[in-house]
Design a protein around this motif. Structure first.
Motif, PDB file in Angstrom:
ATOM      1  N   ASP A 169     -78.272   7.437  53.788  1.00  0.00           N
ATOM      2  CA  ASP A 169     -78.995   6.223  53.392  1.00  0.00           C
ATOM      3  C   ASP A 169     -80.197   5.923  54.272  1.00  0.00           C
ATOM      4  O   ASP A 169     -81.210   5.429  53.800  1.00  0.00           O
ATOM      5  CB  ASP A 169     -78.061   4.999  53.436  1.00  0.00           C
ATOM      6  N   GLN A 190     -79.313  -3.284  52.519  1.00  0.00           N
ATOM      7  CA  GLN A 190     -78.850  -3.645  51.177  1.00  0.00           C
ATOM      8  C   GLN A 190     -79.124  -5.113  50.881  1.00  0.00           C
ATOM      9  O   GLN A 190     -79.447  -5.472  49.759  1.00  0.00           O
ATOM     10  CB  GLN A 190     -77.358  -3.354  51.029  1.00  0.00           C
ATOM     11  N   ARG A 237     -82.963  -5.311  50.414  1.00  0.00           N
ATOM     12  CA  ARG A 237     -83.486  -4.481  49.333  1.00  0.00           C
ATOM     13  C   ARG A 237     -82.457  -4.344  48.219  1.00  0.00           C
ATOM     14  O   ARG A 237     -81.874  -3.278  48.037  1.00  0.00           O
ATOM     15  CB  ARG A 237     -83.883  -3.108  49.867  1.00  0.00           C
ATOM     16  N   PRO A 238     -82.233  -5.430  47.486  1.00  0.00           N
ATOM     17  CA  PRO A 238     -81.212  -5.355  46.440  1.00  0.00           C
ATOM     18  C   PRO A 238     -81.593  -4.369  45.342  1.00  0.00           C
ATOM     19  O   PRO A 238     -82.755  -4.110  45.086  1.00  0.00           O
ATOM     20  CB  PRO A 238     -81.149  -6.779  45.897  1.00  0.00           C
ATOM     21  N   SER A 239     -80.573  -3.845  44.678  1.00  0.00           N
ATOM     22  CA  SER A 239     -80.775  -2.933  43.555  1.00  0.00           C
ATOM     23  C   SER A 239     -81.170  -3.737  42.319  1.00  0.00           C
ATOM     24  O   SER A 239     -81.113  -4.964  42.320  1.00  0.00           O
ATOM     25  CB  SER A 239     -79.482  -2.161  43.274  1.00  0.00           C
ATOM     26  N   ASP A 240     -81.527  -3.039  41.241  1.00  0.00           N
ATOM     27  CA  ASP A 240     -81.822  -3.720  39.978  1.00  0.00           C
ATOM     28  C   ASP A 240     -80.619  -4.537  39.514  1.00  0.00           C
ATOM     29  O   ASP A 240     -80.771  -5.660  39.043  1.00  0.00           O
ATOM     30  CB  ASP A 240     -82.208  -2.710  38.888  1.00  0.00           C
ATOM     31  N   ASP A 241     -79.412  -3.968  39.655  1.00  0.00           N
ATOM     32  CA  ASP A 241     -78.205  -4.694  39.238  1.00  0.00           C
ATOM     33  C   ASP A 241     -78.019  -5.970  40.043  1.00  0.00           C
ATOM     34  O   ASP A 241     -77.661  -7.016  39.502  1.00  0.00           O
ATOM     35  CB  ASP A 241     -76.959  -3.814  39.370  1.00  0.00           C
ATOM     36  N   GLN A 242     -78.261  -5.890  41.339  1.00  0.00           N
ATOM     37  CA  GLN A 242     -78.152  -7.084  42.179  1.00  0.00           C
ATOM     38  C   GLN A 242     -79.220  -8.105  41.810  1.00  0.00           C
ATOM     39  O   GLN A 242     -78.973  -9.309  41.845  1.00  0.00           O
ATOM     40  CB  GLN A 242     -78.259  -6.708  43.659  1.00  0.00           C
ATOM     41  N   ARG A 252     -85.893  -6.146  36.668  1.00  0.00           N
ATOM     42  CA  ARG A 252     -85.922  -4.890  37.433  1.00  0.00           C
ATOM     43  C   ARG A 252     -87.071  -4.901  38.428  1.00  0.00           C
ATOM     44  O   ARG A 252     -88.029  -5.667  38.288  1.00  0.00           O
ATOM     45  CB  ARG A 252     -86.040  -3.691  36.515  1.00  0.00           C
ATOM     46  N   TRP A 253     -86.958  -4.050  39.424  1.00  0.00           N
ATOM     47  CA  TRP A 253     -88.039  -3.833  40.381  1.00  0.00           C
ATOM     48  C   TRP A 253     -89.125  -3.016  39.696  1.00  0.00           C
ATOM     49  O   TRP A 253     -88.831  -2.192  38.833  1.00  0.00           O
ATOM     50  CB  TRP A 253     -87.538  -3.066  41.607  1.00  0.00           C
ATOM     51  N   ASP A 284     -92.181  -4.344  43.883  1.00  0.00           N
ATOM     52  CA  ASP A 284     -91.543  -3.643  44.995  1.00  0.00           C
ATOM     53  C   ASP A 284     -92.019  -4.163  46.344  1.00  0.00           C
ATOM     54  O   ASP A 284     -91.339  -4.000  47.346  1.00  0.00           O
ATOM     55  CB  ASP A 284     -91.850  -2.140  44.925  1.00  0.00           C
ATOM     56  N   ARG A 316     -89.600  -6.223  48.387  1.00  0.00           N
ATOM     57  CA  ARG A 316     -88.429  -5.631  49.049  1.00  0.00           C
ATOM     58  C   ARG A 316     -88.597  -5.760  50.557  1.00  0.00           C
ATOM     59  O   ARG A 316     -89.620  -5.397  51.107  1.00  0.00           O
ATOM     60  CB  ARG A 316     -88.266  -4.175  48.664  1.00  0.00           C
TER      61      ARG A 316
END
Length: 196
Positions: free
Chosen positions: A6, A60, A63-68, A91-92, A114, A117
């Motif tokens: 990661d 994390q 920098r959340p994911s699209d789902d988050q 979405r990002w 982005d 982020r």
């Protein structure tokens, strides 16, 4: 030097000046873990693991994911807009130009730059809420801003984004009379439109 899946390359630096403290930070595309020189190899492995776990958690969160992002948008809509704003997607996006976010009212899609982020979560929350509010009010009229007043950090987030935009501007960019980059007053939609 090892490689974390990661966080990328990991360099351990031993220091005689350190007696008990351990720190980890990002430097030039790699993670540096600074430990006391007297640590055993077992202590080194344990502290490197701990510090990488801590950094991974921080990354994390920042920098959340699209789902988050989708989940956070739903939480914000529920809390501040009575659940009335329901986007079809969130979405990002890497192609927002100078925008922080955009909303296509026709299909209900929201894209978040982005560039956000790593910024404080309350700033990302503001941008998400701004775009969610466009699902209820297409323009930036009084009703739009009245909805956003429910979010307690609206003015602070706007100021943060304006300051960031000012700091990132290139020499020679046009600025208003007060030194603000042209268009930064509407930090999210410099051209005044809402779709991407």
């Amino acid at each position: 030097m090892t490689v974390d899946p990661d966080l990328g390359p990991v360099e351990v630096r031993r220091s005689r000046r350190r007696s008990r403290t351990v720190t980890a930070y990002r430097e030039g595309g790699r993670t540096v873990v600074a430990i006391p020189a007297k640590f055993t190899r077992a202590q080194e492995r344990e502290w490197v693991r701990r510090m990488l776990d801590r950094l991974r958690t921080q990354e994390q969160r920042r920098r959340p994911s699209d789902d988050q992002l989708v989940r956070r948008a739903a939480e914000l809509s529920s809390r501040y807009l009575g659940g009335r704003a329901v986007p079809s997607s969130v979405r990002w996006s890497g192609n927002q130009g100078r925008r922080w976010g955009s909303c296509t009212v026709g299909d209900g899609s929201i894209r978040i730059s982005d560039r956000l982020r790593g910024m404080p979560s309350w700033v990302t929350d503001y941008v998400l809420l701004h775009e969610l509010t466009h699902l209820l009010h297409a323009g930036h009229g009084p009703e739009f801003w009245a909805e956003l007043e429910a979010y307690p950090r609206t003015e602070r987030a706007r100021g943060f984004l304006e300051g960031y935009a000012f700091a990132e501007r290139a020499p020679g960019d046009e600025v208003d009379g007060d030194g603000t980059p042209t268009g930064a007053g509407e930090a999210l939609h410099p051209r005044g439109d809402r779709d991407g």
